[in-house]
Scaffold this motif. Structure first.
Motif, mmCIF file in Angstrom:
data_model
loop_
_atom_site.group_PDB
_atom_site.id
_atom_site.type_symbol
_atom_site.label_atom_id
_atom_site.label_comp_id
_atom_site.label_asym_id
_atom_site.label_seq_id
_atom_site.Cartn_x
_atom_site.Cartn_y
_atom_site.Cartn_z
ATOM 1 N N SER A 181 0.845 -1.185 0.000
ATOM 2 C CA SER A 181 0.000 0.000 0.000
ATOM 3 C C SER A 181 0.885 1.240 0.000
ATOM 4 O O SER A 181 1.638 1.484 0.939
ATOM 5 C CB SER A 181 -0.908 0.006 1.228
ATOM 6 N N GLN A 216 -2.789 3.463 -2.681
ATOM 7 C CA GLN A 216 -2.980 2.476 -3.741
ATOM 8 C C GLN A 216 -2.292 1.184 -3.348
ATOM 9 O O GLN A 216 -1.239 1.183 -2.720
ATOM 10 C CB GLN A 216 -2.397 2.964 -5.062
ATOM 11 N N ASP A 217 -2.904 0.062 -3.709
ATOM 12 C CA ASP A 217 -2.292 -1.241 -3.508
ATOM 13 C C ASP A 217 -1.510 -1.599 -4.768
ATOM 14 O O ASP A 217 -2.092 -1.764 -5.847
ATOM 15 C CB ASP A 217 -3.356 -2.304 -3.224
ATOM 16 N N THR A 232 -4.443 4.963 -17.592
ATOM 17 C CA THR A 232 -4.175 5.686 -16.352
ATOM 18 C C THR A 232 -4.277 7.187 -16.600
ATOM 19 O O THR A 232 -4.184 7.651 -17.738
ATOM 20 C CB THR A 232 -2.761 5.365 -15.837
#
Length: 827
Positions: free
Chosen positions: A502, A506-507, A698
């Motif tokens: 993490s 975000q992971d 993205t």
């Protein structure tokens, strides 16, 4: 003109010149070298002295032959001056080197007078030469001696000059002239008053009078300096007397003693500063006599924690830690004045690391010892930190390559003695650059720290883990039970490293590719084992990443070839040893030029050319694609601008972007700089992207595409149909052109599936308002099919192969707008 006859019979000289017998009888008696010439300036006679000197007979001297005896370095100048004198009918006089009978050259002074007859007509020339070698040699010696004296005078650290009784400068060395702001040439001949100015002359006038009276004078004076404080000079005036006592000249010797006077002043000021310093310094200062403390400053009290009355009068060793007392006592007894380290005791019992420097100081007839005590606890901590950093990675705290190699050599030496096995695991993180480019280096560093901790947690305490740099790690497994023992560790590392991390909300997941080598099977030394594990790691990447592979002998040659190619690539990047070929793109219906695709080539010294497919993959693996891509972009833009300035048709130049280039965060700014530097308008640049580059939908990708489009750069999708892009990407992204992949075009004449795919892509592009371009068009059948289906543009060998820049310019010149297109080439 006429001359006085020289012979006893009083015959005219003109008559003598016409009579060889008379010449020989008269001139052979002369000790000087005699030379006669006719009215045309051609030698007609030389006397016996000439022949004896030069070793050359009259036969060899006749006409212009006498010039052969003149030194080659002087000959042309003598020939020119002789011709000029003859032309003006005036005497000829010169000094030059003349060959001697012994093979050497001697200097002669030569004078030739024109001789006229009784009617005033030029009858010829009579010349005499005198050997002046000794004089010339003496002059050279004098000049050399003068040069030596000048060299000596100009290189001593003293200002030297000499003046006549009228105070006019006869000689000055370079330092003297420069000191007063003159050159040597300008200062000679000037008076003292002119050289040093009215104010200086008024000050030294009395000293000059004493020297002119025959006395020797030494004095000091301060003179202003434009560079700072006044300079102090010491002047010595020495008279030069004749035998009768008269003063012939005066020598001036000036020494700059500013440094000495400043040193004396500094000593006085230093004594005052020392007194103040001992009161103000943060370093402890103590005075002791015969081992008993007699005085100290406030800093010493603060350092030791005692009051003044608790310290003075007690033995020095009471305040020294037991382990340092012997060294302190030895330094005091020997009177050493060098720094040494030890430890003192604080009042609360704490040991303080210090550096001590002792000085013996005479005072009131006694020898006291002063010791400066410097607290070095911070320095010791810093040294320990430096020692740690020298052997550990600053980011993760893991051993670095230096410490790794030291430990690995030890482990291998132990394995040789015990005949055990050692495993080497080379770990490289997959897609780590994506994290750096998308989230920034701070997030990348955080991820590396997490990965390092996970690797440490997955191995034994006896194992060694090191960060080699970037996203590469190495694990050493000593005392393996079998060659397959590293498998369990590799599987454990795959699972541990691949766990999500993490970062910034975000992971993220990164996976490792692991290469394994085993001692002694895969190598006998550390470098070989690491190199082979590295090769195995690249095999793991080639086989899909996120796996491990063992080294094999087959990999050894592959790794060597890759390393050799990488080395040559780095050299080619440094030398910019690439070339760009340009393949034309044309409008299908009109044949009009619509673009040029820039394709990089790598020429070799043996005349062969390495194609992109053979070196681009290695460049991407080894981190070399960025400089190559940057060079191609800049060179393609520069070349297109050259074509435009030459009046050739204006068309876009298409440049292929690698996935790594496309993901760089400053791509848009970099492109903008290149366009500005080369002067190319953005409308004449196009980037070709692959479908896979658009898959990662993205915000960064969207910003990059919009930024490029905002610049005015065109965007094309290359090899369309071979990737996995969706129609949503085409709809959302600002795409100008779809390029139908050559694999679909190749069999379009015979394969129904390829025809259907080509037709679908062309229809899709037309319906979305995007230009379609077919690649790899090599036959007329392909061309006709594409024309019928409505494809707008094409490129391929049917029109032209990729061309060097000069040939591409010729192709453009043939395809100016409005001109008939050239006939297509055959495949």
């Amino acid at each position: 003109m006429s001359v006085t006859p020289l012979d006893p019979t009083r015959r005219g000289l003109a008559e003598v010149l016409d009579d060889p017998a008379a010449q020989a009888g008269l001139f052979n008696a002369f000790p000087a070298l005699v030379w006669c010439a006719d009215g045309e300036g051609r030698c007609s006679f030389v006397n016996q002295a000439w022949e004896d000197f030069t070793g050359r007979s009259l036969a060899g001297a006749r006409g212009d032959g006498w010039l052969a005896a003149v030194h080659p370095g002087d000959r042309e100048e003598v020939r020119r001056a002789w011709a000029e004198a003859r032309g003006l009918r005036r005497p000829f006089e010169a000094e030059f080197r003349l060959a001697r009978a012994d093979g050497e050259y001697g200097w002669v002074h030569h004078v030739a007078q024109p001789v006229t007859d009784e009617d005033g007509r030029l009858a010829g020339y009579l010349g005499t030469s005198h050997d002046v070698s000794e004089r010339r040699e003496a002059e050279l010696t004098a000049r050399a001696r003068e040069g030596e004296m000048r060299l000596l005078a100009d290189n001593v650290p003293v200002l030297i000059s000499r003046f006549d009784p009228q105070l006019r400068c006869l000689f000055a060395n370079r330092a003297y002239a420069a000191f007063w702001g003159w050159s040597v040439e300008d200062v000679v001949g000037r008076t003292v008053r002119e050289i040093i100015g009215e104010a200086g002359y008024a000050e030294i006038g009395p000293h000059i009078e004493r020297v002119l009276a025959g006395g020797t004078v030494t004095y000091e004076r301060a003179i202003p300096s434009p560079e700072g404080p006044p300079r102090v000079i010491e002047v010595n005036l020495l008279p030069q007397r004749a035998d009768d006592g008269r003063v012939l000249s005066g020598f001036v010797l000036i020494t700059d003693i500013t440094r000495h006077r400043l040193s004396e002043q500094a000593v006085r000021e230093s004594e005052e500063r020392l007194r103040k310093f001992s009161d103000a310094t943060h370093e402890g200062i103590v005075f002791h006599e015969n081992g008993v403390l007699t005085d100290c400053n406030d800093a010493a009290l603060r350092l030791i924690g005692h009051r003044y009355d608790e310290l003075v009068g007690r033995p020095v060793l009471d305040f020294v830690a037991p382990e340092s007392r012997e060294a302190v006592l030895a330094n005091i007894r020997a009177g050493y004045e060098r720094p040494y380290e030890g430890a003192i005791l604080h009042k609360d019992g704490t040991r303080i690391a210090v550096e001590m420097t002792g000085k013996v100081m005479p005072f009131a007839g006694q020898h006291h010892r002063m010791t400066v005590i410097r607290d070095i606890r911070d320095r010791k901590a810093a040294e320990a930190r430096i020692q740690f950093l020298a052997h550990h990675d600053t980011l993760t705290g893991l051993p670095n390559r230096v410490l790794l190699m030291d430990r690995l050599e030890f482990i291998l030496a132990s394995a040789r003695r015990r005949r055990s096995m050692v495993g080497i695991l080379f770990i490289d993180l997959d897609n780590f650059k994506t994290v750096n480019d998308s989230l920034g280096h701070a997030s990348g560093d955080a991820l590396l720290r997490v990965v390092a901790a996970r690797i440490e947690g997955a191995i034994r305490a006896v194992d060694v883990v090191s960060r080699l740099g970037g996203d590469e790690f190495l694990v050493v497994l000593p005392d393996l039970e079998s060659e397959q023992a590293p498998v369990a560790v590799a599987e454990k590392l795959l699972a541990a490293v691949s766990e999500p991390v993490s970062l910034e909300g975000q992971d993220l997941s990164v996976s490792p590719s692991i290469g394994i080598s085993v001692y002694p099977r895969d190598g006998a030394d550390a470098d070989t084992l690491i190199k082979n594990a590295d090769a195995a790691m690249y095999l793991a990447k080639d086989r899909g990443r996120s796996n491990f592979q063992f080294f094999s002998e087959r990999l050894s040659q592959t790794a060597f070839n890759t390393l050799s190619l990488e080395t040559r690539l780095r050299e080619a990047i440094r030398e910019e040893a690439f070339e760009i070929h340009y393949q034309p793109q044309v409008h299908l219906a009109s044949g009009r030029a619509v673009g040029m695709e820039a394709l990089v080539r790598w020429p070799q010294r043996d005349g062969t050319v390495v194609m992109p497919n053979d070196f681009i993959p290695v460049a991407e693996q080894r981190g070399l694609i960025m400089p190559i891509g940057a060079w191609v972009l800049r060179e393609a833009c520069r070349q297109n601008r050259r074509w435009q300035l030459a009046g050739l048709p204006q068309v876009p130049v298409a440049v292929n972007l690698s996935a790594i280039q496309f993901k760089q965060r400053d791509l848009v700014a970099h492109v903008e700089r290149v366009l500005a530097d080369t002067g190319l308008d953005p409308a004449w640049l196009e980037f070709e992207l692959t479908e896979s580059m658009l898959m990662e939908d993205t915000p960064e990708l969207q910003r990059t595409l919009e930024g490029l489009r905002a610049l005015g750069v065109k965007l094309a999708i290359d090899d369309f149909g071979t990737g996995h892009s969706s129609l949503a990407h085409l709809k959302r992204f600002p795409i100008d052109r779809l390029k139908v992949d050559r694999s679909f075009v190749r069999d379009v004449a015979a394969d129904p599936d390829d025809r259907a795919i080509c037709a679908a892509i062309v229809d899709l592009a037309r319906n979305m308002g995007i230009t379609s371009l077919a690649e790899g068009v090599e036959t007329r059948e392909q061309l006709e099919f594409l024309r019928v289906r409505g494809c707008e543009e094409m490129q391929g060998f049917l029109e032209s192969p990729p061309l060097p820049a000069a040939e591409a310019a010729e192709w453009l010149a043939r395809h100016r707008e409005g001109e008939a297109p050239a006939q297509p080439r055959s495949a």
